[in-house]
Design a protein around this motif. Structure first.
Motif, PDB file in Angstrom:
ATOM      1  N   VAL A   1      -0.539  -1.186  -5.565  1.00 27.78           N
ATOM      2  CA  VAL A   1      -1.720  -1.696  -4.871  1.00 27.78           C
ATOM      3  C   VAL A   1      -2.944  -0.910  -5.335  1.00 27.78           C
ATOM      4  O   VAL A   1      -2.877   0.316  -5.480  1.00 27.78           O
ATOM      5  N   PRO A   2      -4.069  -1.577  -5.596  1.00 26.75           N
ATOM      6  CA  PRO A   2      -5.257  -0.874  -6.113  1.00 26.75           C
ATOM      7  C   PRO A   2      -5.692   0.271  -5.199  1.00 26.75           C
ATOM      8  O   PRO A   2      -5.714   0.125  -3.973  1.00 26.75           O
ATOM      9  N   SER A   3      -6.024   1.399  -5.808  1.00 21.49           N
ATOM     10  CA  SER A   3      -6.545   2.521  -5.033  1.00 21.49           C
ATOM     11  C   SER A   3      -8.032   2.297  -4.768  1.00 21.49           C
ATOM     12  O   SER A   3      -8.623   1.328  -5.237  1.00 21.49           O
ATOM     13  N   GLY A   4      -8.619   3.213  -4.029  1.00 22.14           N
ATOM     14  CA  GLY A   4     -10.013   3.009  -3.624  1.00 22.14           C
ATOM     15  C   GLY A   4     -10.068   1.925  -2.569  1.00 22.14           C
ATOM     16  O   GLY A   4      -9.233   1.878  -1.673  1.00 22.14           O
ATOM     17  N   ASN A   5     -11.043   1.026  -2.678  1.00 22.63           N
ATOM     18  CA  ASN A   5     -11.178  -0.065  -1.710  1.00 22.63           C
ATOM     19  C   ASN A   5     -10.868  -1.428  -2.325  1.00 22.63           C
ATOM     20  O   ASN A   5     -11.179  -2.467  -1.748  1.00 22.63           O
TER      21      ASN A   5
END
Length: 357
Positions: free
Chosen positions: A154-158
């Motif tokens: 899952v993409p990190s950050g936002n």
């Protein structure tokens, strides 16, 4: 300064000791529970859409958790094949039967390029965990041998709609691995090359897409080095563009259509079809410690995928050619880790057993 240096060295030594102790313990737990671990160069088929073609020349199938029935898994097992259960652990797909089980608070941003799919808050294991555990139970009930956890990266950050970090990804990944192993199933990492080194001790294989196209395959070498398969799929490259490298790296590479239907082009492998199984050592451990070596046991008829071999103490040094030409067995020792290889030299079967004492 000397005291600070000494303290640093002691802390480093403690860290290394703990790290390798955990790896050994995890391997030992696998041996005790019979967790399947496929070896490098194991052949595979990946099909998530259309009628399942059960006649593909592959020793492992990777099939959808919901669209595959137990009878198909049983049929493949009767052919001596292992079956991996594909499911998404990092996104919600609105067409799934359990889509209504996801609370709104764990549903995040749209998964760009995939209609009807949104990212999940993998940090919220309290709410997400029971749903994934229920899916794992379905896989187990249908007889699957392993889990392919798609979208675990899952993409990190936002980017997912949640402030996720690499640490959150590792925490969730290890939770997934533990849940699979508790059910007696193995589990692979999926498209998580940056975490491969950190996860190799707790995962049993890797499933990868387009790593040759993007020159990312080296990231998965920790699995090959740990004698764990890397199942890889390309969609755009021709087989001539990636098979030579895949063969050299011992990566099980195939070319597939993007919709993952039945058609498949597989790279030729150096080794025979491979299948790896861990077994309980209770009745099969040798009676004495052997020096690291590879020695011949003679006929391999006693070694089968379903029964522990009845091993007596073999000779401690290799013999020139004690085995017959049609079947070869080798006994590999490395401190307390023992491996028994069973090889029918017709290119159709290679069964590998591993245990600890």
């Amino acid at each position: 300064q000397k005291k600070v240096l000494l303290a640093g060295i002691l802390l480093l030594a403690l860290f290394i000791t703990i790290f390798f102790s955990q790896q050994k313990q995890q391997t030992k737990q696998h041996a005790q529970t019979g967790i399947w671990q496929p070896a490098p160069n194991t052949t595979w088929q990946w099909q998530l859409t259309g009628n399942i073609d059960i006649n593909v020349d592959a020793s492992v199938y990777d099939l959808d958790w919901e669209n595959t029935n137990a009878s198909t898994v049983q049929t493949l097992h009767s052919q001596g094949k292992k079956v991996i259960c594909y499911l998404s652990v990092g996104s919600i797909e609105d067409w799934r039967s359990d889509a209504g089980s996801f609370p709104q608070e764990v549903i995040g941003a749209d998964y760009e390029g995939w209609k009807g799919e949104k990212w999940l808050d993998i940090k919220n294991i309290e709410k997400l965990g029971p749903i994934m555990a229920a899916r794992f139970d379905v896989c187990k009930q249908k007889g699957f041998d392993a889990i392919e956890p798609d979208n675990m990266d899952v993409p990190s950050g936002n980017g997912s709609g949640f402030p996720l970090t690499a640490t959150d990804e590792l925490t969730y990944a290890n939770w997934l691995a533990n849940e699979a192993h508790k059910r007696g199933m193995s589990i692979g990492i999926k498209n998580t090359g940056d975490q491969a080194q950190a996860l190799v001790s707790n995962f049993d294989f890797a499933v990868v897409e387009k790593c040759f196209q993007y020159n990312e395959c080296d990231a998965y070498l920790p699995f090959i080095q740990a004698n764990k398969a890397v199942f890889e799929a390309e969609y755009e490259l021709s087989t001539s563009e990636f098979c030579p490298q895949a063969k050299q790296m011992k990566i099980s590479a195939i070319k597939k259509n993007l919709n993952l239907d039945a058609p498949r082009e597989a790279c030729e492998l150096d080794q025979p079809i491979s299948q790896t199984t861990t077994i309980n050592p209770t009745t099969s451990a040798p009676t004495q410690q052997l020096v690291p070596s590879t020695v011949c046991l003679g006929s391999c008829d006693v070694l089968t995928p379903t029964t522990s071999p009845n091993i007596t103490t073999p000779p401690a040094s290799p013999s020139s050619n004690p085995c017959d030409a049609s079947s070869i067995s080798s006994y590999n020792t490395q401190t307390t880790e023992y491996q028994i290889s069973h090889h029918h030299n017709n290119g159709n079967e290679f069964n590998f057993f591993q245990f600890l004492i």
